[in-house]
Design a protein around this motif. Structure first.
Motif, PDB file in Angstrom:
ATOM      1  N   ILE A 151     -21.459 -11.365  20.057  1.00 42.90           N
ATOM      2  CA  ILE A 151     -21.076 -11.062  21.439  1.00 42.90           C
ATOM      3  C   ILE A 151     -20.633 -12.340  22.140  1.00 42.90           C
ATOM      4  O   ILE A 151     -19.655 -12.348  22.881  1.00 42.90           O
ATOM      5  CB  ILE A 151     -22.246 -10.395  22.186  1.00 42.90           C
ATOM      6  CG1 ILE A 151     -22.573  -9.049  21.550  1.00 42.90           C
ATOM      7  CG2 ILE A 151     -21.894 -10.209  23.654  1.00 42.90           C
ATOM      8  CD1 ILE A 151     -23.804  -8.388  22.106  1.00 42.90           C
ATOM      9  N   LEU A 167     -26.056 -11.483  18.786  1.00 42.60           N
ATOM     10  CA  LEU A 167     -25.888 -12.308  19.980  1.00 42.60           C
ATOM     11  C   LEU A 167     -24.711 -13.266  19.807  1.00 42.60           C
ATOM     12  O   LEU A 167     -23.870 -13.428  20.695  1.00 42.60           O
ATOM     13  CB  LEU A 167     -27.187 -13.088  20.236  1.00 42.60           C
ATOM     14  CG  LEU A 167     -27.295 -13.880  21.523  1.00 42.60           C
ATOM     15  CD1 LEU A 167     -27.164 -12.964  22.717  1.00 42.60           C
ATOM     16  CD2 LEU A 167     -28.628 -14.603  21.581  1.00 42.60           C
ATOM     17  N   PHE A 203     -34.439  -2.832  13.832  1.00 41.81           N
ATOM     18  CA  PHE A 203     -33.510  -2.369  14.847  1.00 41.81           C
ATOM     19  C   PHE A 203     -33.961  -2.783  16.248  1.00 41.81           C
ATOM     20  O   PHE A 203     -33.209  -3.380  17.021  1.00 41.81           O
ATOM     21  CB  PHE A 203     -33.453  -0.832  14.737  1.00 41.81           C
ATOM     22  CG  PHE A 203     -32.231  -0.213  15.331  1.00 41.81           C
ATOM     23  CD1 PHE A 203     -31.056  -0.189  14.616  1.00 41.81           C
ATOM     24  CD2 PHE A 203     -32.277   0.354  16.580  1.00 41.81           C
ATOM     25  CE1 PHE A 203     -29.932   0.398  15.148  1.00 41.81           C
ATOM     26  CE2 PHE A 203     -31.157   0.940  17.126  1.00 41.81           C
ATOM     27  CZ  PHE A 203     -29.980   0.964  16.402  1.00 41.81           C
ATOM     28  N   GLY A 215     -24.328   3.718  24.362  1.00 40.67           N
ATOM     29  CA  GLY A 215     -25.091   3.207  23.229  1.00 40.67           C
ATOM     30  C   GLY A 215     -26.519   3.707  23.252  1.00 40.67           C
ATOM     31  O   GLY A 215     -27.064   4.134  22.233  1.00 40.67           O
ATOM     32  N   PHE A 216     -27.106   3.662  24.434  1.00 37.01           N
ATOM     33  CA  PHE A 216     -28.493   4.098  24.585  1.00 37.01           C
ATOM     34  C   PHE A 216     -28.619   5.584  24.268  1.00 37.01           C
ATOM     35  O   PHE A 216     -29.512   6.000  23.527  1.00 37.01           O
ATOM     36  CB  PHE A 216     -28.953   3.803  26.018  1.00 37.01           C
ATOM     37  CG  PHE A 216     -30.427   3.891  26.214  1.00 37.01           C
ATOM     38  CD1 PHE A 216     -31.277   3.013  25.559  1.00 37.01           C
ATOM     39  CD2 PHE A 216     -30.968   4.842  27.065  1.00 37.01           C
ATOM     40  CE1 PHE A 216     -32.648   3.088  25.740  1.00 37.01           C
ATOM     41  CE2 PHE A 216     -32.338   4.921  27.252  1.00 37.01           C
ATOM     42  CZ  PHE A 216     -33.174   4.048  26.588  1.00 37.01           C
ATOM     43  N   LEU A 236     -26.715   0.212  18.067  1.00 36.14           N
ATOM     44  CA  LEU A 236     -27.214  -1.176  18.081  1.00 36.14           C
ATOM     45  C   LEU A 236     -26.465  -2.027  19.104  1.00 36.14           C
ATOM     46  O   LEU A 236     -27.052  -2.519  20.071  1.00 36.14           O
ATOM     47  CB  LEU A 236     -27.094  -1.780  16.677  1.00 36.14           C
ATOM     48  CG  LEU A 236     -27.526  -3.222  16.509  1.00 36.14           C
ATOM     49  CD1 LEU A 236     -29.020  -3.361  16.709  1.00 36.14           C
ATOM     50  CD2 LEU A 236     -27.147  -3.761  15.144  1.00 36.14           C
ATOM     51  N   THR A 246     -26.581  -0.451  22.798  1.00 37.46           N
ATOM     52  CA  THR A 246     -27.813  -0.641  23.543  1.00 37.46           C
ATOM     53  C   THR A 246     -28.007  -2.110  23.895  1.00 37.46           C
ATOM     54  O   THR A 246     -28.456  -2.445  24.982  1.00 37.46           O
ATOM     55  CB  THR A 246     -29.014  -0.131  22.729  1.00 37.46           C
ATOM     56  OG1 THR A 246     -28.707   1.167  22.251  1.00 37.46           O
ATOM     57  CG2 THR A 246     -30.255  -0.069  23.575  1.00 37.46           C
ATOM     58  N   ALA A 247     -27.643  -2.991  22.960  1.00 39.75           N
ATOM     59  CA  ALA A 247     -27.840  -4.416  23.214  1.00 39.75           C
ATOM     60  C   ALA A 247     -26.980  -4.902  24.369  1.00 39.75           C
ATOM     61  O   ALA A 247     -27.349  -5.840  25.070  1.00 39.75           O
ATOM     62  CB  ALA A 247     -27.535  -5.218  21.950  1.00 39.75           C
ATOM     63  N   THR A 248     -25.815  -4.263  24.580  1.00 40.58           N
ATOM     64  CA  THR A 248     -24.992  -4.654  25.711  1.00 40.58           C
ATOM     65  C   THR A 248     -25.266  -3.749  26.914  1.00 40.58           C
ATOM     66  O   THR A 248     -24.554  -3.784  27.898  1.00 40.58           O
ATOM     67  CB  THR A 248     -23.492  -4.580  25.370  1.00 40.58           C
ATOM     68  OG1 THR A 248     -23.210  -3.283  24.847  1.00 40.58           O
ATOM     69  CG2 THR A 248     -23.102  -5.614  24.362  1.00 40.58           C
ATOM     70  N   MET A 249     -26.303  -2.932  26.793  1.00 39.61           N
ATOM     71  CA  MET A 249     -26.743  -2.051  27.871  1.00 39.61           C
ATOM     72  C   MET A 249     -25.728  -0.978  28.242  1.00 39.61           C
ATOM     73  O   MET A 249     -25.756  -0.464  29.354  1.00 39.61           O
ATOM     74  CB  MET A 249     -27.136  -2.849  29.118  1.00 39.61           C
ATOM     75  CG  MET A 249     -28.498  -3.457  28.974  1.00 39.61           C
ATOM     76  SD  MET A 249     -29.055  -4.198  30.491  1.00 39.61           S
ATOM     77  CE  MET A 249     -29.191  -2.802  31.559  1.00 39.61           C
ATOM     78  N   ALA A 250     -24.846  -0.628  27.309  1.00 42.47           N
ATOM     79  CA  ALA A 250     -23.915   0.470  27.575  1.00 42.47           C
ATOM     80  C   ALA A 250     -24.699   1.775  27.550  1.00 42.47           C
ATOM     81  O   ALA A 250     -25.495   2.005  26.636  1.00 42.47           O
ATOM     82  CB  ALA A 250     -22.809   0.503  26.532  1.00 42.47           C
ATOM     83  N   THR A 251     -24.469   2.620  28.543  1.00 43.17           N
ATOM     84  CA  THR A 251     -25.180   3.898  28.598  1.00 43.17           C
ATOM     85  C   THR A 251     -24.911   4.711  27.339  1.00 43.17           C
ATOM     86  O   THR A 251     -25.823   5.311  26.768  1.00 43.17           O
ATOM     87  CB  THR A 251     -24.736   4.692  29.838  1.00 43.17           C
ATOM     88  OG1 THR A 251     -24.905   3.840  30.973  1.00 43.17           O
ATOM     89  CG2 THR A 251     -25.562   5.931  30.017  1.00 43.17           C
ATOM     90  N   ALA A 286     -22.367   1.813  18.003  1.00 45.08           N
ATOM     91  CA  ALA A 286     -22.785   2.453  19.245  1.00 45.08           C
ATOM     92  C   ALA A 286     -24.254   2.177  19.544  1.00 45.08           C
ATOM     93  O   ALA A 286     -24.580   1.591  20.569  1.00 45.08           O
ATOM     94  CB  ALA A 286     -22.518   3.959  19.164  1.00 45.08           C
ATOM     95  N   PRO A 304     -17.473 -14.902  26.752  1.00 46.92           N
ATOM     96  CA  PRO A 304     -17.195 -14.858  25.306  1.00 46.92           C
ATOM     97  C   PRO A 304     -16.043 -15.792  24.912  1.00 46.92           C
ATOM     98  O   PRO A 304     -15.011 -15.792  25.574  1.00 46.92           O
ATOM     99  CB  PRO A 304     -16.773 -13.407  25.082  1.00 46.92           C
ATOM    100  CG  PRO A 304     -17.145 -12.663  26.308  1.00 46.92           C
ATOM    101  CD  PRO A 304     -17.199 -13.637  27.407  1.00 46.92           C
ATOM    102  N   GLY A 347     -17.163 -11.257  22.370  1.00 45.33           N
ATOM    103  CA  GLY A 347     -17.268 -10.376  23.521  1.00 45.33           C
ATOM    104  C   GLY A 347     -17.487  -8.924  23.148  1.00 45.33           C
ATOM    105  O   GLY A 347     -17.381  -8.046  23.978  1.00 45.33           O
ATOM    106  N   ARG A 348     -17.752  -8.664  21.889  1.00 40.94           N
ATOM    107  CA  ARG A 348     -18.004  -7.294  21.463  1.00 40.94           C
ATOM    108  C   ARG A 348     -19.066  -7.317  20.382  1.00 40.94           C
ATOM    109  O   ARG A 348     -19.364  -8.359  19.815  1.00 40.94           O
ATOM    110  CB  ARG A 348     -16.722  -6.689  20.910  1.00 40.94           C
ATOM    111  CG  ARG A 348     -16.078  -7.626  19.914  1.00 40.94           C
ATOM    112  CD  ARG A 348     -14.846  -7.067  19.355  1.00 40.94           C
ATOM    113  NE  ARG A 348     -15.196  -5.917  18.578  1.00 40.94           N
ATOM    114  CZ  ARG A 348     -14.305  -5.054  18.128  1.00 40.94           C
ATOM    115  NH1 ARG A 348     -13.044  -5.240  18.404  1.00 40.94           N
ATOM    116  NH2 ARG A 348     -14.659  -4.038  17.412  1.00 40.94           N
ATOM    117  N   VAL A 389     -19.729   2.584  31.636  1.00 36.13           N
ATOM    118  CA  VAL A 389     -20.872   2.307  32.508  1.00 36.13           C
ATOM    119  C   VAL A 389     -22.021   1.694  31.711  1.00 36.13           C
ATOM    120  O   VAL A 389     -22.170   1.925  30.517  1.00 36.13           O
ATOM    121  CB  VAL A 389     -21.377   3.596  33.194  1.00 36.13           C
ATOM    122  CG1 VAL A 389     -20.386   4.059  34.229  1.00 36.13           C
ATOM    123  CG2 VAL A 389     -21.645   4.691  32.195  1.00 36.13           C
TER     124      VAL A 389
END
Lengths: 196, 178, 210
Positions: B31, B28, A56, B155-156, B145, B148-153, B143, A3, B35-36, A156
């Motif tokens: 990020i 994108l 989304f 977020g999902f 959007l 999940t896009a950064t694959m954080a658990t 959280a 980044p 970076g966030r 994680v």
């Protein structure tokens, strides 16, 4: 290299201006997709409008694919991006409360801002509600601290949790999204279109 | 091509998939640069913190939650998300102007309910979202959007919890919408 | 279904399938050979024993001393507060500094100083670290031999020497007393091995969501 700000390619002093510009893009896309209308948003729960799911999931798809390819091109170091820390109890409690809020209010914070921007009074009331809600939460924080810090797992990712690679998750997510798009368009045809 | 009247034009939204691709590209880019991910409720939180700090500075500093967001060298409103949120307002306003959707204070509601009911439930929904977003450490944008896009658990899980609950309880609130 | 949508779905599927097979790139800040060469030729990495002695006496919190000799030698004598990370332990099988140590070696706001008996061994570690792009790495000039020579057993300069040299000698004499001050103390310090402090660097520098 990315980044860019974290890695020092862009001076952090610019970050507020960059935030403003990215926010304009964000707001523009949300509004143009119809997220400023609560009835359009709520439609996702009643089957008369699936814009939310479409926008989304497509957005997540694009970002996931983009990040995998950016990483491959050595453009972004995925270990340097912010990963939301997981507090399992807290996030589930929060998610459930937000689910209720979504169905009752018809907005989520970002979309309510776009509603306010085009003059929706209900969006303004929702935003005021947000303010009250956060104030209530913060004031009651000493009482709910245990929930807030409950189920800590640290920052994680799904790779850590389920052991699936980024590529595999991206692939599965794309498959799931396409399936969802097809199923929802079939559902939408069956549900009588509500007058918006 | 026929020129549509304003009423009709205001209902013309861009194709949702195209909108999704654009939103994905914005995310994108965010990020890639910072970076966030994107966020929204954080700006309201900053406003709350700033207000409380103004009214009761000692309380705010000592209290566990407000104290986390107060530092000596930075005003609580001087955060990334506040500026991003100002951008959201500007962007949405621009889009609204282009599409002819900007109107002076009006309430959008289902024909079955009165504007008053709609406003009450909008406020209630806002309160719940405000509380929930703090537990979730982010709202739908921060959280679900971005997470999940950064694959954080987290977020999902947030995404599943928000939409899952939404579907489960939608039936009880159907009168509000259909 | 609309033809356009089929095209878009196909594109998404192709990209997603591609994502399945793309390897996860590991990022190293590894320096290019010419940059490394330039750094090796630059003597500013060497820090004199006098400066280090002063920093230890002052209790400089931004100082991280690393003894790269074997643990036997470390137990016999080392600088106060130094950590023992023998060269062999630092390297993984491929001869690089292994990942698990990087977070200990490079800590924000800390200067890491390597030392060995001479300065060759410490310099080797320095080169390995610098090649990986770690910052704020230094080498104690002359190593422990120089340390003994200058700090522990300082030589009185000739009468004709300049006043600067006398000032330096005075400092060294004081430092010598500080470091030798009852050799018993040193031994007990060595016996109580300094615990390897875990100051793990934060993985993410960016702040949270909303």
């Amino acid at each position: 290299m990315g980044p860019l700000i974290t890695q020092g390619y862009i001076d952090p002093e610019w970050s507020n201006l960059i935030a403003l510009i990215l926010g304009i893009g964000f707001g523009f896309v949300l509004e143009a997709s119809g997220f400023s209308s609560s009835r359009k948003l709520a439609g996702v729960f009643y089957g008369y409008d699936f814009t939310v799911i479409r926008v989304f999931m497509t957005a997540i798809m694009v970002t996931l694919i983009g990040l995998v390819y950016f990483n491959y091109m050595v453009w972004i170091d995925l270990t340097k991006i912010f990963i939301l820390p997981t507090f399992l109890t807290s996030v589930i409690v929060g998610g459930v409360i937000m689910g209720f809020g979504f169905v009752m209010g018809g907005y989520c914070p970002g979309t309510s801002f776009t509603g306010v921007a085009i003059g929706k009074l209900d969006a303004l009331f929702f935003t005021a509600g947000l303010y009250i809600g956060i104030f209530v939460f913060s004031s009651a924080f000493p009482l709910i601290k245990d929930i807030y810090y409950g189920g800590e797992l640290g920052p994680v990712t799904l790779t850590d949790t389920f052991g699936i690679s980024k590529g595999l998750f991206t692939f599965l997510f794309v498959l799931m999204s396409i399936a969802a798009f097809i199923v929802t368009s079939i559902i939408k045809k069956k549900v009588k279109k509500a007058e918006l | 091509m026929q020129i549509k009247n304003l009423e009709e034009r205001s209902k013309q939204y861009i194709n949702p998939y195209f909108g999704g691709v654009l939103l994905g590209l914005v995310l994108l880019l965010t990020i890639f640069i910072t970076g966030r991910g994107l966020g929204a409720s954080g700006a309201v939180k900053s406003t709350v913190v700033a207000t409380v700090e103004k009214i009761a500075p000692t309380y705010a500093e000592k209290q566990d939650y407000y104290g986390k967001f107060i530092s000596d060298d930075k005003h609580p409103m001087n955060t990334w998300l506040v500026f991003e949120t100002i951008g959201i307002f500007i962007g949405a306003f621009l889009s609204g102007i282009f599409a002819g959707r900007v109107k002076k204070f009006h309430v959008e509601h289902s024909p079955k309910i009165t504007p008053k009911t709609r406003l009450i439930f909008a406020t209630l929904g806002g309160v719940l979202f405000g509380i929930g977003s703090q537990f979730g450490r982010g709202c739908t944008s921060g959280a679900a959007l971005s997470g999940t896009a950064t694959m954080a658990t987290a977020g999902f899980v947030a995404m599943i919890a928000i939409f899952g609950t939404g579907y489960l309880v939608a039936w009880f609130f159907r009168k509000l919408w259909i | 279904m609309n033809k356009k949508y089929i095209l878009v779905i196909a594109l998404a599927m192709i990209l997603a399938t591609g994502a399945l097979f793309l390897p996860d790139k590991q990022f190293t800040k590894e320096l290019s050979p010419d940059k490394l060469f330039f750094k090796i030729n630059n003597p500013s990495r060497f820090i004199s024993t006098d400066i280090i002695a002063k920093k230890i006496i002052d209790g400089d919190p931004a100082l991280q001393l690393i003894d790269v000799r074997s643990s036997d030698q470390y137990k016999a004598y080392s600088l106060p507060g130094a950590l023992n990370l023998p060269l062999k332990e630092l390297m993984d099988s491929s001869g690089n500094i292994s990942d698990e140590w990087i977070d200990y070696l490079e800590v924000d706001g800390m200067s890491t100083i390597f030392f060995s008996n001479g300065d060759i061994c410490a310099d080797q570690v320095w080169i390995l670290c610098t090649r990986l792009g770690l910052k704020n790495m230094y080498v104690m000039k002359g190593g422990l031999n120089m340390w003994v020579e200058t700090i522990l057993k300082p030589q009185r300069p000739a009468e004709s020497a300049s006043s600067d040299e006398f000032a330096l000698f005075d400092f060294r004499k004081g430092a010598s007393q500080y470091f030798r001050g009852g050799s018993l103390v040193i031994e007990s310090e060595v016996a109580a091995e300094p615990v390897l402090q875990v100051r793990k660097k934060k993985k993410t520098v960016v702040e949270g969501g909303c």
